[in-house]
Design a protein around this motif. Sequence first.
Motif, short mmCIF file in Angstrom:
data_model
loop_
_atom_site.label_atom_id
_atom_site.label_comp_id
_atom_site.label_asym_id
_atom_site.label_seq_id
_atom_site.Cartn_x
_atom_site.Cartn_y
_atom_site.Cartn_z
N ALA A 49 0.84 -1.20 0.00
CA ALA A 49 0.00 0.00 0.00
C ALA A 49 0.87 1.24 0.00
O ALA A 49 1.99 1.21 0.49
CB ALA A 49 -0.91 0.01 1.23
N GLY A 50 0.34 2.33 -0.54
CA GLY A 50 1.04 3.59 -0.56
C GLY A 50 0.10 4.75 -0.30
O GLY A 50 -1.10 4.65 -0.56
N ILE A 51 0.67 5.84 0.22
CA ILE A 51 -0.14 7.03 0.52
C ILE A 51 0.68 8.26 0.17
O ILE A 51 1.88 8.33 0.43
CB ILE A 51 -0.58 7.02 2.00
CG1 ILE A 51 -1.56 8.16 2.29
CG2 ILE A 51 0.62 7.07 2.95
CD1 ILE A 51 -2.26 8.01 3.64
N SER A 52 0.04 9.23 -0.45
CA SER A 52 0.73 10.45 -0.84
C SER A 52 0.99 11.34 0.38
O SER A 52 0.47 11.11 1.47
CB SER A 52 -0.09 11.20 -1.88
OG SER A 52 -1.35 11.58 -1.33
N TRP A 53 1.74 12.38 0.17
CA TRP A 53 2.20 13.22 1.26
C TRP A 53 1.06 13.84 2.05
O TRP A 53 1.13 13.98 3.26
CB TRP A 53 3.11 14.32 0.71
CG TRP A 53 2.40 15.30 -0.16
CD1 TRP A 53 1.97 15.10 -1.44
CD2 TRP A 53 2.03 16.63 0.18
NE1 TRP A 53 1.34 16.22 -1.92
CE2 TRP A 53 1.37 17.18 -0.94
CE3 TRP A 53 2.18 17.41 1.31
CZ2 TRP A 53 0.88 18.48 -0.96
CZ3 TRP A 53 1.70 18.72 1.31
CH2 TRP A 53 1.05 19.23 0.17
N GLY A 54 -0.02 14.21 1.38
CA GLY A 54 -1.14 14.86 2.04
C GLY A 54 -2.34 13.97 2.23
O GLY A 54 -3.44 14.45 2.56
N SER A 55 -2.15 12.67 2.03
CA SER A 55 -3.22 11.67 2.18
C SER A 55 -4.33 11.79 1.16
O SER A 55 -5.42 11.23 1.35
CB SER A 55 -3.84 11.73 3.59
OG SER A 55 -2.87 11.52 4.59
N SER A 56 -4.09 12.50 0.08
CA SER A 56 -5.14 12.64 -0.93
C SER A 56 -5.20 11.44 -1.86
O SER A 56 -6.21 11.24 -2.56
CB SER A 56 -4.91 13.91 -1.76
OG SER A 56 -3.67 13.82 -2.44
N SER A 57 -4.15 10.64 -1.88
CA SER A 57 -4.10 9.51 -2.79
C SER A 57 -3.56 8.28 -2.06
O SER A 57 -2.52 8.37 -1.40
CB SER A 57 -3.20 9.83 -3.98
OG SER A 57 -3.03 8.71 -4.82
N MET A 58 -4.30 7.18 -2.15
CA MET A 58 -3.84 5.90 -1.61
C MET A 58 -3.93 4.85 -2.71
O MET A 58 -4.78 4.93 -3.61
CB MET A 58 -4.72 5.46 -0.43
CG MET A 58 -4.44 6.17 0.88
SD MET A 58 -5.21 7.78 0.99
CE MET A 58 -6.87 7.31 1.45
N SER A 59 -3.06 3.88 -2.62
CA SER A 59 -3.09 2.77 -3.57
C SER A 59 -2.81 1.47 -2.84
O SER A 59 -2.13 1.47 -1.80
CB SER A 59 -2.07 2.99 -4.69
OG SER A 59 -0.76 3.09 -4.17
#
Length: 122
Positions: A49-59
């Motif tokens: 799993a991954g998450i962008s710096w501002g939590s706007s995008s997760m995968s």
Amino acid sequence: QVQLVESGGGLVQAGGSLRLSCAASGRTFSSYAMGWFRQAPGKEREFVAGISWGSSSMSYSDSVKGRFTISRDNAKNTVYLQMNSLKPEDTAVYYCAASTFRVATPSNYHYWGQGTQVTVSS
């Protein structure tokens, strides 16, 4: 330089839950994408799993989608992985990773933790 320390691993029965935490050092944590990977015995390390710096995008990988949730608290320099409905095939060493990019692909991670063992019994 970023140092990552995972915690929260352990032994759980199939169907159970665990929450992994990853504490990061450094003042730039909030600008980094973060991710979780895992490596089972005899297998290559794989993206979870991954998450962008501002939590706007997760995968998520297909194997954990709908069961695992990644989140982060930039005020605490911590990223989490909530794992529900665990299966024996989730057994692996789980690694926290940081990317200097704000949004990362699985091949763009630059810093790694030492890992925490998760064992799911059937």
